[in-house]
Design an enzyme around this catalytic site. Structure first.
Site, PDB file in Angstrom:
ATOM      1  N   GLY A   1      62.805  23.139  60.811  1.00 63.54           N
ATOM      2  CA  GLY A   1      63.118  23.044  59.378  1.00 63.54           C
ATOM      3  C   GLY A   1      62.003  23.553  58.482  1.00 63.54           C
TER       4      GLY A   1
ATOM      5  N   TYR B   1      69.810  32.032  54.753  1.00 61.07           N
ATOM      6  CA  TYR B   1      69.583  32.116  53.307  1.00 61.07           C
ATOM      7  C   TYR B   1      70.785  31.606  52.515  1.00 61.07           C
ATOM      8  CZ  TYR B   1      65.265  34.606  54.269  1.00 61.07           C
ATOM      9  OH  TYR B   1      64.001  34.926  54.708  1.00 61.07           O
TER      10      TYR B   1
END
Lengths: 182, 182
Positions: free
Chosen positions: A127, A160
């Site tokens: 992450g 994204y």
């Protein structure tokens, strides 16, 4: 990498050409088993906007993901003239290690374009890429930049997208000038 | 314009959202029938890199193609922090008229992104958009910028393609951060 190698070898790299998407929310890394001087050395992650970072350390990071090498003096100039540089660091006691990097060009007002997003392979899948991107978006929003753009390799488009980036909104196309054409 | 109006109203405009592609090669406009002081006033086109242009004249040009208005102080700041500004002018005797504009953000080294390409409707269809683009590309190449990018509305993709810009090379996607998502 083929496109970049053929077109812009040694000169420019799009957003995270070899960056593997990471999942989850960035969080401090748990203490390792390292014990020094009878103390547990706890690792934590922090971000920095300091653009005076060690360029050899940055080169080492970019080498780790297989990017084409770029002349140090050019990288230095590019960083000086980037609107913002956000680096990500692992800290263990007094030891710091550069583990991620991103930067953006901008007119300081309306538009910004994010380039050179990279997370060290040892730190992918935790992450941290997401945390790094959230950090640079936060900084750009703080500067009241409303139009944040980037160019994403196909394998990171969904990464994204999860962060709020839309590909080709209303059919707007990202285009690259190709010197061999003209 | 819908996307830009809804997302970035008054704040940012992609490359030439209402710009009509022009054909042919830019060339001086032919002498008009204007006769002043017994002399034929010949009109010619020239380019300028001066970023201290009259911002009200620029606003008038952007109004002529229907762009959303942006605060003058913000436009001024954006121009100051653009890497390059290329404006296109018609000259008739001592009279100058702003008829085209383009600018680019950049890290001064590797990457540049071209924004706000506009040609006044009275001067479209004469190859002047192409001439303006060639001028800004020439300036960016002179500065040894290898990676020249832009975001093109669907109706101008072919215009930019003819100038040597490739859409989505190797599947690289132009992406825009969308504040409403997060």
């Amino acid at each position: 990498m083929g496109f970049w190698k053929s077109l812009f070898s040694g000169s420019s790299v799009a957003t995270s050409p070899t960056f593997i998407p990471v999942n989850g929310v960035g969080s401090p890394i748990l203490p390792s088993e390292n014990v020094q001087d009878s103390q547990v050395t706890q690792a934590k992650i922090f971000f920095s906007k300091d653009r005076e970072l060690n360029l050899y350390e940055l080169e080492e990071l970019c080498d780790a993901v297989g990017w084409s090498r770029r002349p140090i003096r050019k990288v230095k100039k590019a960083l000086q003239h980037s609107f913002i540089v956000v680096s990500m660091w692992e800290q263990r006691g007094s030891y710091h290690r550069l583990i991620g990097f991103s930067r953006a060009t901008s007119d300081h007002t309306f538009n910004a374009t994010i380039w050179d997003v990279v997370v060290h392979p040892d730190f992918q899948g935790q992450g941290l890429g997401k945390a790094l991107m959230k950090q640079i978006i936060k900084e750009l929003r703080r500067a009241e930049i409303s139009n944040i753009t980037l160019f994403a390799d196909p394998h990171v488009v969904n990464f994204y997208r999860d962060l709020g980036f839309m590909p080709d909104p209303e059919g707007i196309k990202g285009m690259f000038w190709y010197p061999k054409f003209h």
